[in-house]
Design a protein around this motif. Structure first.
Motif, PDB file in Angstrom:
ATOM      1  N   ALA A 266       0.823  -1.213   0.000  1.00 26.20           N
ATOM      2  CA  ALA A 266       0.000   0.000   0.000  1.00 26.20           C
ATOM      3  C   ALA A 266       0.855   1.260   0.000  1.00 26.20           C
ATOM      4  O   ALA A 266       0.469   2.289  -0.570  1.00 26.20           O
ATOM      5  N   VAL A 267       2.023   1.195   0.648  1.00 27.34           N
ATOM      6  CA  VAL A 267       2.924   2.344   0.682  1.00 27.34           C
ATOM      7  C   VAL A 267       3.743   2.404  -0.604  1.00 27.34           C
ATOM      8  O   VAL A 267       3.906   3.469  -1.210  1.00 27.34           O
ATOM      9  N   ARG A 268       4.255   1.246  -1.036  1.00 31.39           N
ATOM     10  CA  ARG A 268       5.118   1.210  -2.232  1.00 31.39           C
ATOM     11  C   ARG A 268       4.384   1.723  -3.473  1.00 31.39           C
ATOM     12  O   ARG A 268       4.935   2.511  -4.244  1.00 31.39           O
ATOM     13  N   THR A 269       3.140   1.294  -3.677  1.00 31.12           N
ATOM     14  CA  THR A 269       2.413   1.739  -4.866  1.00 31.12           C
ATOM     15  C   THR A 269       2.122   3.236  -4.812  1.00 31.12           C
ATOM     16  O   THR A 269       2.074   3.895  -5.859  1.00 31.12           O
ATOM     17  N   ARG A 270       1.957   3.774  -3.635  1.00 31.88           N
ATOM     18  CA  ARG A 270       1.787   5.225  -3.517  1.00 31.88           C
ATOM     19  C   ARG A 270       3.069   5.958  -3.871  1.00 31.88           C
ATOM     20  O   ARG A 270       3.039   7.024  -4.500  1.00 31.88           O
ATOM     21  N   VAL A 271       4.198   5.412  -3.460  1.00 29.71           N
ATOM     22  CA  VAL A 271       5.489   6.013  -3.824  1.00 29.71           C
ATOM     23  C   VAL A 271       5.646   5.999  -5.342  1.00 29.71           C
ATOM     24  O   VAL A 271       6.066   6.995  -5.950  1.00 29.71           O
ATOM     25  N   LEU A 272       5.293   4.890  -5.960  1.00 23.87           N
ATOM     26  CA  LEU A 272       5.414   4.779  -7.420  1.00 23.87           C
ATOM     27  C   LEU A 272       4.469   5.743  -8.128  1.00 23.87           C
ATOM     28  O   LEU A 272       4.827   6.340  -9.143  1.00 23.87           O
ATOM     29  N   ARG A 273       3.274   5.895  -7.599  1.00 24.63           N
ATOM     30  CA  ARG A 273       2.335   6.844  -8.190  1.00 24.63           C
ATOM     31  C   ARG A 273       2.881   8.265  -8.099  1.00 24.63           C
ATOM     32  O   ARG A 273       2.835   9.032  -9.071  1.00 24.63           O
ATOM     33  N   GLY A 274       3.399   8.627  -6.923  1.00 19.73           N
ATOM     34  CA  GLY A 274       3.974   9.954  -6.762  1.00 19.73           C
ATOM     35  C   GLY A 274       5.159  10.179  -7.689  1.00 19.73           C
ATOM     36  O   GLY A 274       5.341  11.270  -8.236  1.00 19.73           O
ATOM     37  N   TYR A 275       5.976   9.138  -7.888  1.00 18.95           N
ATOM     38  CA  TYR A 275       7.133   9.230  -8.782  1.00 18.95           C
ATOM     39  C   TYR A 275       6.666   9.496 -10.216  1.00 18.95           C
ATOM     40  O   TYR A 275       7.211  10.367 -10.907  1.00 18.95           O
ATOM     41  N   ALA A 276       5.638   8.760 -10.651  1.00 18.67           N
ATOM     42  CA  ALA A 276       5.126   8.957 -12.003  1.00 18.67           C
ATOM     43  C   ALA A 276       4.588  10.374 -12.192  1.00 18.67           C
ATOM     44  O   ALA A 276       4.821  11.009 -13.230  1.00 18.67           O
ATOM     45  N   LEU A 277       3.882  10.880 -11.197  1.00 17.87           N
ATOM     46  CA  LEU A 277       3.356  12.241 -11.295  1.00 17.87           C
ATOM     47  C   LEU A 277       4.490  13.265 -11.367  1.00 17.87           C
ATOM     48  O   LEU A 277       4.409  14.246 -12.118  1.00 17.87           O
ATOM     49  N   ARG A 278       5.546  13.045 -10.598  1.00 11.85           N
ATOM     50  CA  ARG A 278       6.681  13.976 -10.638  1.00 11.85           C
ATOM     51  C   ARG A 278       7.379  13.954 -11.990  1.00 11.85           C
ATOM     52  O   ARG A 278       7.963  14.968 -12.411  1.00 11.85           O
ATOM     53  N   LEU A 279       7.311  12.826 -12.677  1.00 14.14           N
ATOM     54  CA  LEU A 279       7.911  12.743 -14.005  1.00 14.14           C
ATOM     55  C   LEU A 279       7.093  13.486 -15.047  1.00 14.14           C
ATOM     56  O   LEU A 279       7.559  13.686 -16.176  1.00 14.14           O
ATOM     57  N   GLY A 280       5.868  13.863 -14.680  1.00 17.25           N
ATOM     58  CA  GLY A 280       5.025  14.610 -15.603  1.00 17.25           C
ATOM     59  C   GLY A 280       3.881  13.824 -16.196  1.00 17.25           C
ATOM     60  O   GLY A 280       3.212  14.300 -17.121  1.00 17.25           O
ATOM     61  N   VAL A 281       3.623  12.624 -15.669  1.00 19.87           N
ATOM     62  CA  VAL A 281       2.498  11.835 -16.168  1.00 19.87           C
ATOM     63  C   VAL A 281       1.201  12.508 -15.727  1.00 19.87           C
ATOM     64  O   VAL A 281       1.037  12.818 -14.536  1.00 19.87           O
ATOM     65  N   PRO A 282       0.251  12.743 -16.640  1.00 19.92           N
ATOM     66  CA  PRO A 282      -1.032  13.352 -16.241  1.00 19.92           C
ATOM     67  C   PRO A 282      -1.769  12.454 -15.263  1.00 19.92           C
ATOM     68  O   PRO A 282      -1.974  11.263 -15.521  1.00 19.92           O
ATOM     69  N   GLY A 283      -2.183  13.015 -14.135  1.00 20.02           N
ATOM     70  CA  GLY A 283      -2.838  12.223 -13.105  1.00 20.02           C
ATOM     71  C   GLY A 283      -4.102  11.533 -13.586  1.00 20.02           C
ATOM     72  O   GLY A 283      -4.373  10.386 -13.228  1.00 20.02           O
ATOM     73  N   ALA A 284      -4.882  12.216 -14.440  1.00 20.23           N
ATOM     74  CA  ALA A 284      -6.135  11.639 -14.909  1.00 20.23           C
ATOM     75  C   ALA A 284      -5.908  10.440 -15.815  1.00 20.23           C
ATOM     76  O   ALA A 284      -6.792   9.589 -15.958  1.00 20.23           O
ATOM     77  N   ALA A 285      -4.716  10.355 -16.424  1.00 17.96           N
ATOM     78  CA  ALA A 285      -4.427   9.256 -17.347  1.00 17.96           C
ATOM     79  C   ALA A 285      -3.680   8.109 -16.674  1.00 17.96           C
ATOM     80  O   ALA A 285      -3.478   7.058 -17.284  1.00 17.96           O
ATOM     81  N   LEU A 286      -3.276   8.313 -15.429  1.00 14.71           N
ATOM     82  CA  LEU A 286      -2.481   7.297 -14.725  1.00 14.71           C
ATOM     83  C   LEU A 286      -3.418   6.273 -14.104  1.00 14.71           C
ATOM     84  O   LEU A 286      -4.172   6.582 -13.183  1.00 14.71           O
ATOM     85  N   SER A 287      -3.367   5.033 -14.599  1.00  9.82           N
ATOM     86  CA  SER A 287      -4.307   4.004 -14.161  1.00  9.82           C
ATOM     87  C   SER A 287      -3.642   3.018 -13.212  1.00  9.82           C
ATOM     88  O   SER A 287      -2.412   3.000 -13.043  1.00  9.82           O
ATOM     89  N   ALA A 288      -4.482   2.156 -12.614  1.00 10.46           N
ATOM     90  CA  ALA A 288      -3.968   1.098 -11.751  1.00 10.46           C
ATOM     91  C   ALA A 288      -3.062   0.159 -12.530  1.00 10.46           C
ATOM     92  O   ALA A 288      -2.077  -0.372 -11.988  1.00 10.46           O
ATOM     93  N   ALA A 289      -3.365  -0.053 -13.818  1.00  9.29           N
ATOM     94  CA  ALA A 289      -2.525  -0.933 -14.644  1.00  9.29           C
ATOM     95  C   ALA A 289      -1.119  -0.367 -14.784  1.00  9.29           C
ATOM     96  O   ALA A 289      -0.129  -1.121 -14.791  1.00  9.29           O
TER      97      ALA A 289
END
Length: 326
Positions: A266-289
Motif C-alpha cells: 500500500a505504501v510502495r504503490t503510492r510512492v510509485l504513483r507519486g514518482y510517475a506524477l513527478r515525471l510529468g504523467v497526467p494524473g487523470a491518465a495514470l491508471s492502476a494498470a
C-alpha cells in the motif's frame, strides 16, 4: 422571537464550523448554481460570515449548456447582491467534451471558480456538496472498481489551482438544504441535468430510493461515514508514502529498488504513483494498470523492458534503480 427552523440552524452551524480559524476580514465565496444545496449554502454564508468577522461573496458559473443559462446565472448573481454577498460574480465557461460531458463541465467549473477567487483575492470557495452527494460518490467509486482514494469520496477541504475549496455540508442532508430554502422563502432552480439519464450520477441518484427501501434508511449515513473512515486511512498512508519516497530517492532523481521492495504494498504503490506524477504523467491518465506495471519492475523483475506511461514517459530498471531515461 420564533425559534430558528432546524434545517436553517443545521446549515448555518455547518458553515460556521467550516469558517472557524479563518483570518478576520477575509473574503469567502459561495459557489452557487441556484440549486437548493448551493442556495442554502450561500444564504448560510451571508448570515454567518459577517458575524465571524469575514466578508461573504458569491460566484456562479454559466456553463452555456442549456437555453437561458446566462439569464439564470445573472439572476443568481442579482440575488447574491440583494442577500449581501459582495462581490457576486458570473463566470462564463466553455465546456469541452474531452473525457465526457460530466468530467469536462466539472473541470471547466473548478478552473473558473479558482480564477474568480484569485481575481478577487478570496480566502476560500465554499461548495454545496451534501451527505447525499458523498454517498453517491462512494457508490460510484465502488461500481468503477475505485481504490481507497475513490472510496474516500470528496474531501472536506482541498487546494486546487492554488485556491482552498471547502465543503461545509458533507454532514448535512439534501433534504435539510431543501427544507432550509423553503423556510427562508428561497426558490431553488432545478437543474434538468440532475434527472437526465444520460448522466451516470443522475441514474444513480434515481436509484438511491430503491437502495434505501431495500437496505434501510441508514445507507446514506453509512456510506458517508465510510468515506470519512477511509479518508483518514488514505491520509495516513499518503504521509507514510511521502516519507518513504524521500528515503528511496537518489540524488539523480531515480528510486532505489531495494528500498522500495522493503515497503508494504500500500505504501510502495503510492510512492510509485507519486514518482510517475513527478515525471510529468497526467494524473487523470495514470491508471492502476500503470502502477501495477511499475510495481512489477520492483517486485517481479525478470529483465523486462521499460514501462510506457501516459505522456510518452518511460520508466525502466537498471543497476538497482528505477529511472526515466533523459
Amino acid at each position: 422571537m420564533a425559534p430558528l427552523p432546524p434545517a436553517v440552524a443545521a446549515c448555518r452551524l455547518a458553515v460556521r464550523e467550516s469558517l472557524a480559524g479563518w483570518e478576520a476580514g477575509g473574503l469567502v465565496l459561495a459557489a452557487c448554481s441556484g440549486g437548493s444545496d448551493s442556495l442554502a449554502l450561500a444564504a448560510a454564508l451571508a448570515f454567518v460570515a459577517p458575524r465571524a468577522g469575514l466578508r461573504a461573496g458569491l460566484v456562479t458559473v454559466d456553463h452555456g449548456l442549456q437555453p437561458g443559462s446566462a439569464e439564470r446565472a445573472a439572476e443568481v448573481a442579482e440575488w447574491g447582491d440583494r442577500a449581501g454577498l459582495t462581490p457576486a460574480v458570473v463566470a462564463q465557461v466553455t465546456v469541452r467534451r474531452a473525457g465526457g460531458p460530466e468530467a469536462a463541465a466539472r473541470t471547466a467549473r473548478y478552473q473558473a471558480l479558482a480564477e474568480v477567487a484569485a481575481r478577487v483575492s478570496a480566502t476560500a470557495v465554499l461548495l454545496g456538496h451534501t451527505r447525499d452527494d458523498q454517498a453517491e460518490t462512494v457508490l460510484l467509486a465502488l461500481t468503477r472498481g475505485g481504490g481507497p482514494r475513490g472510496i474516500a469520496g470528496m474531501p472536506q477541504r482541498r487546494i486546487m489551482h492554488g485556491v482552498t475549496f471547502v465543503r461545509p455540508f458533507l454532514d448535512v442532508s439534501r433534504a435539510q438544504t431543501r427544507a432550509a430554502c423553503a423556510d427562508l422563502g428561497l426558490k431553488p432552480w432545478e437543474d434538468p441535468h440532475n434527472a437526465d439519464p444520460a448522466y451516470t450520477r443522475s441514474r444513480l441518484r434515481a436509484a438511491m430510493p430503491v437502495l434505501v427501501d431495500t437496505l434501510g434508511p441508514d445507507i446514506v449515513d453509512n456510506l458517508a461515514r465510510t468515506a470519512r473512515l477511509v479518508a483518514a486511512d488514505v491520509e495516513a498512508l499518503d504521509a507514510l508514502a511521502a516519507s518513504a519516497g524521500t528515503a528511496a530517492a537518489n540524488p539523480d532523481g531515480s528510486l532505489d529498488v531495494p528500498s522500495l521492495a522493503g515497503l508494504p504494498s500500500a505504501v510502495r504503490t503510492r510512492v510509485l504513483r507519486g514518482y510517475a506524477l513527478r515525471l510529468g504523467v497526467p494524473g487523470a491518465a495514470l491508471s492502476a494498470a500503470h502502477i501495477d506495471a511499475l510495481d512489477a519492475l520492483v517486485m517481479n523483475w525478470h529483465g523486462q523492458g521499460p514501462v510506457a506511461l501516459p505522456g510518452g514517459i518511460l520508466v525502466g530498471r537498471g543497476a538497482g534503480r528505477l529511472a526515466s531515461p533523459p
